[in-house]
Design a protein around this motif. Structure first.
Motif: not given
Length: 670
Positions: A358-364
């Motif tokens: 699962r990718y977290n865009s805010s933390t990259d």
């Protein structure tokens, strides 16, 4: 021993005696019979009758009913009469454990009785007792005295019998001499079988059940060897993985244990033990046994070469194929999971959620679950975003060759491409497909191919077969690799064209799981080709359920004990002895402990199934009376008579006291 040699190359049923259960014939090449067990209180006549009817209408050819005491055994007559009155003539089986008197009553009423050698006469108190030879023989004679009256009744009334050994309920006497082993399970049954044969009684079915599919498979194979060498014949075999659990995990575990043996032609009747309503077991049974209908198996000689100087499979323990490692595949690495995305139209970050990333865009950053696939087979789909550190890609040759950055992607080549020196190769990892003995596959120079593979430490083989009996063909290839001393790791490729995912789950579990159980395979890749066919034909077909496929892959590895990625729940299927709502309780325990990777927790409805049947568990939650629970650590009682209302909380406390508890954590982030 030559027992398994023929079934390694083609499907062939094991010859067994014929047993008559109220007119239903079992063994001697008759169809594999399916059965189940009621979960109602046996004293509830109408409730038991109605559940039995639901099971019969769902396909049950035998229905088993618990008879823990004389009163339940006597009430079997009322149940039988009511069923016959309603027009149902399906044979009934009485399930007996501790009470010989109940068995003797039941044998006069129903068509079959099941006795457990571990607790029918012997004691099971988890005491470490040393038996002298004299003491041991005296106990055998005591068994003869108590067991012979039942045999005589069965002979008089034409009643069949199942001698049903369970891994977790071996007696103290057997444990003292053989330990908690498949050999002990077999000897426990053979003692009763010898007594029965001395009385000229042969209407017997046997079973060797365990919650561990590997132990189960070993025990059945060893039993057959013992029957053939000592008696000169084999009795029909009832197959089942006891306390398999519920849902997807229960179905996978059952299919692996039962299917591994059926692939060898072993097994005459099956029961899938799920912690669900009894009638839900029957569709699973049907999906398993229809694989072995004459129209579905190749009964003729196939293209698989015969075995010469074959050392048979190790029937008393896993005999893992020795391999070297290629990156994270083979050697001492756990088997890898390859997600099949080659039919996708483009691959993006969101797609990776289905396979554990699962990718977290805010933390990259990527969150990675314990069931995250190791590779993606992309086919001709290029991935144009940065991957999580643990994930790598497999490309078709032309795409790989044109890729600029080859550090995270590797080629997959056919036998012909690999053998052709004009094709470039990766210096670190090449996946090479090999169709095992298919008659339709293009010919190639096999000797040259194998010699080249043997001297290439960058090759991982991908084994599959287009033959009808794919398990036998792929297994034979693993044996050929061993014969040629080829130690390259190998991925098991398993595709399904079944109409439903329920059928595909069984197909995957049997075809991949049976090979893993026998120590073959360094990874698996599952493909849902029926979905692909529907989509390519422009129909409203199903899109492959990539999340479910990934879950099934990890479930197969977990059930075959080759890669542990989650908590394992050993829960009984419930019966008339159960002292609480087993399905609801299992759900409660699962909800609070599912994050405890590698821990085995048993949830047992009564003292018959626990502590005996939870022999493989780390902790146990066992019904000990109405509204009361006893908690175990291994086989040791820790807390008695815990009120059911606080029992789950007390289980958590027990886990904490033994350093087995961790707080539910956020998935690992990289």
């Amino acid at each position: 021993m030559e027992l398994f040699a023929e079934s390694l190359t083609q499907y062939k049923r094991l010859k067994t005696l014929e047993v008559n259960v109220g007119g239903l014939l079992i063994g001697n090449y008759h169809p594999i019979r399916i059965q189940t067990m009621t979960t109602t209180d046996t004293m509830d006549t109408i409730g038991t009758v109605e559940q039995s009817i639901r099971c019969i209408e769902a396909g049950a050819e035998l229905v088993r009913i618990t008879a823990p005491s004389k009163k339940e055994a006597e009430n079997l007559l009322n149940i039988k009469n009511e069923l016959r009155k309603r027009g149902y003539n399906t044979p009934l089986v009485a399930d007996i454990h501790f009470t010989p008197n109940a068995a003797e009553i039941a044998a006069r009423i129903v068509e079959k009785v099941r006795v457990n050698p571990g607790n029918y006469v012997d004691k099971k108190k988890f005491e470490l007792i040393e038996y002298t030879d004299t003491d041991y023989q005296e106990e055998i004679e005591r068994i003869r005295t108590r067991f012979t009256p039942l045999i005589k009744i069965c002979k008089e009334y034409g009643t069949a019998m199942r001698i049903g050994t369970n891994h977790g309920s071996l007696s103290d006497r057997i444990m003292s001499r053989y330990g908690d082993t498949p050999i002990g399970m077999v000897e426990s049954a053979m003692e009763f079988l010898r007594i029965a044969e001395s009385e000229n009684y042969y209407n017997i079915v046997l079973s060797m059940k365990s919650s561990n599919p590997q132990v189960m498979v070993q025990a059945y194979r060893l039993l057959i060897e013992n029957m053939q060498s000592e008696l000169g014949h084999c009795y029909p075999l009832h197959l089942g993985v006891t306390e398999a659990g519920d849902g997807e995990d229960g179905r996978i575990k059952s299919a692996i244990g039962i299917g591994t043996l059926l692939e060898d032609g072993i097994g005459d009747t099956i029961r899938v033990s799920l912690t669900e309503d009894s009638e839900f077991e029957l569709p699973v049974c049907k999906n398993i046994v229809k694989r072995y209908e004459p129209s579905k198996v190749n009964l003729q000689k196939n293209n698989v070469p015969p075995i010469k100087n074959f050392s048979p499979l190790n029937i008393t323990g896993r005999n893992t194929r020795k391999t070297f490692s290629v990156q994270n595949i083979g050697g001492k690495n756990v088997p890898v999971v390859i997600a099949d995305f080659h039919k996708k139209e483009g691959i993006n970050r969101e797609d990776l959620k289905d396979i554990g990333y699962r990718y977290n865009s805010s933390t990259d950053k990527w969150n990675i679950s314990d069931m995250a696939a190791d590779y993606i087979f992309c086919g001709d789909n290029a991935v144009d975003f940065a991957l999580p550190g643990t994930l790598q890609l497999i490309y078709n040759y032309e795409l790989w060759k044109s890729s600029v950055d080859k550090t995270k992607c590797f080629p997959i080549l056919s036998e012909q491409q690999y053998a052709d020196d004009s094709f470039d190769k990766s210096t670190s990892l090449n996946f090479v497909t090999l169709d095992c003995y298919s008659k339709n596959y293009p010919p190639f120079d096999k000797e040259k191919f194998f010699e080249k593979i043997k001297n290439d430490n960058a090759v991982v083989l991908c084994l599959s077969s287009e033959n009808t009996n794919a398990v036998q063909s792929v297994r034979r290839m693993f044996i050929e690799l061993n014969e040629r001393e080829i130690k390259n790791p190998a991925i098991i490729i398993c595709d399904s064209e079944k109409e439903t995912m329920d059928e595909s789950l069984i197909h995957f579990a049997i075809e991949a799981g049976s090979l893993l159980i026998d120590g073959f395979g360094n990874g698996i890749c599952l493909g849902d080709h029926n979905a692909d066919k529907n989509l390519s034909a422009g129909r409203q077909g199903k899109i492959p359920d990539y999340k479910l496929m990934n879950s099934i892959a990890f479930g197969i590895l977990q059930a075959s004990r080759t890669r542990i990625s989650k908590t394992e729940f050993i829960s009984c299927p419930s019966c008339g002895r159960t002292l609480f709502d087993l399905q609801e309780t299992t759900a409660k325990v699962r909800a609070v402990t599912h994050h405890l990777k590698g821990l085995k927790i048993a949830i047992m409805g009564c003292i018959v199934n626990g502590p005996g049947e939870m022999a493989d568990a780390d902790f146990g939650y066992v019904g000990s009376g109405p509204g009361k629970i006893t908690l175990y650590k291994g086989k040791e009682v820790i807390k008695r008579n815990v009120p059911e209302a606080i029992a789950v909380e007390e289980l958590i406390n027990l886990l904490k006291e033994n350093n087995a508890w961790v707080e539910p954590a956020v998935a690992m982030t990289v």
